[in-house]
Design a protein around this motif. Sequence first.
Motif, mmCIF file in Angstrom:
data_model
loop_
_atom_site.group_PDB
_atom_site.id
_atom_site.type_symbol
_atom_site.label_atom_id
_atom_site.label_comp_id
_atom_site.label_asym_id
_atom_site.label_seq_id
_atom_site.Cartn_x
_atom_site.Cartn_y
_atom_site.Cartn_z
ATOM 1 N N LEU A 262 0.820 -1.203 0.000
ATOM 2 C CA LEU A 262 0.000 0.000 0.000
ATOM 3 C C LEU A 262 0.858 1.259 0.000
ATOM 4 O O LEU A 262 0.570 2.221 -0.721
ATOM 5 N N ALA B 41 2.161 1.648 -3.454
ATOM 6 C CA ALA B 41 1.117 2.048 -4.395
ATOM 7 C C ALA B 41 0.779 3.525 -4.278
ATOM 8 O O ALA B 41 0.443 4.179 -5.272
ATOM 9 N N LEU B 42 0.864 4.077 -3.073
ATOM 10 C CA LEU B 42 0.518 5.477 -2.854
ATOM 11 C C LEU B 42 1.688 6.429 -3.107
ATOM 12 O O LEU B 42 1.516 7.647 -3.033
ATOM 13 N N TYR C 52 -3.572 11.112 -0.692
ATOM 14 C CA TYR C 52 -3.739 11.269 -2.144
ATOM 15 C C TYR C 52 -2.883 12.431 -2.611
ATOM 16 O O TYR C 52 -2.990 13.541 -2.096
ATOM 17 N N LEU D 97 -8.711 8.503 0.827
ATOM 18 C CA LEU D 97 -7.262 8.640 1.039
ATOM 19 C C LEU D 97 -6.908 9.926 1.772
ATOM 20 O O LEU D 97 -5.915 9.968 2.504
ATOM 21 N N HIS E 173 -2.502 2.600 -9.657
ATOM 22 C CA HIS E 173 -1.622 1.867 -8.748
ATOM 23 C C HIS E 173 -2.426 0.977 -7.797
ATOM 24 O O HIS E 173 -2.009 -0.143 -7.488
ATOM 25 N N LEU E 174 -3.556 1.474 -7.344
ATOM 26 C CA LEU E 174 -4.361 0.714 -6.383
ATOM 27 C C LEU E 174 -5.169 -0.385 -7.053
ATOM 28 O O LEU E 174 -5.388 -1.449 -6.470
#
Length: 219
Positions: free
Chosen positions: A126, A129-130, A180, A176, A155-156
């Motif tokens: 995670l 991905a962020l 984000y 998010l 990505h998520l």
Amino acid sequence: MPWYSKYFNNPPGRVLTLAVTLILGWPLYLAFNVSGRPYDRFACHYDPYGPIYSTRERLQIYISDVGIFAVTYLLYRVVLAKGLAWLLCIYGVPLLIVNGFLVLITYLQHTHPALPHYDSSEWDWLKGALATADRDYGMLNKVFHNITDTHVAHHLFSTMPHYHAMEATKAIKPILGEYYQFDGTPFYKAMWRETRECLYVEPDDGAPNKGVFWYRNKY
């Protein structure tokens, strides 16, 4: 960092770096895996038996290579019929522009002063991905099917069709919150800023988690 990097930390050096990256970055990545993940041996995207691919993917690479040879022969025949200058104007220049935007979009999605990097002690799926940012390319967002301003969602949810990406981005923003990342800086300004400021990463000694790294721009 490589010893020669400090000699490019100036306006002419950055222009040269950007030019080489945008013009040659994509073919160098495909042919020599430049800037790609490291492997224990030479990696080439055209090699079906290279370390990049699994056994089930080898046939697809063979088919792709046949297509590349066929197109290369077709282009050779076009040169004979129309001339090299005609081919460069009609095919070569548009190809360079497409390749340049492909590299630029990827670079700006993953390079930003606000994006952290993690070592093995801190990284998880995670967090990784962020560690990307959506960008605003104006009218080009639609030209690029919104891959520019919906990359966090990609990505998520990497298997999601692109035509749901805008809807998904609107849905994940409030969830998010501060995690984000979006930068509305015009891409041509962001390109220069990131080339100037995001030179390398170093540990954040003031952070409670020692495996977090941030971009730095000073030697």
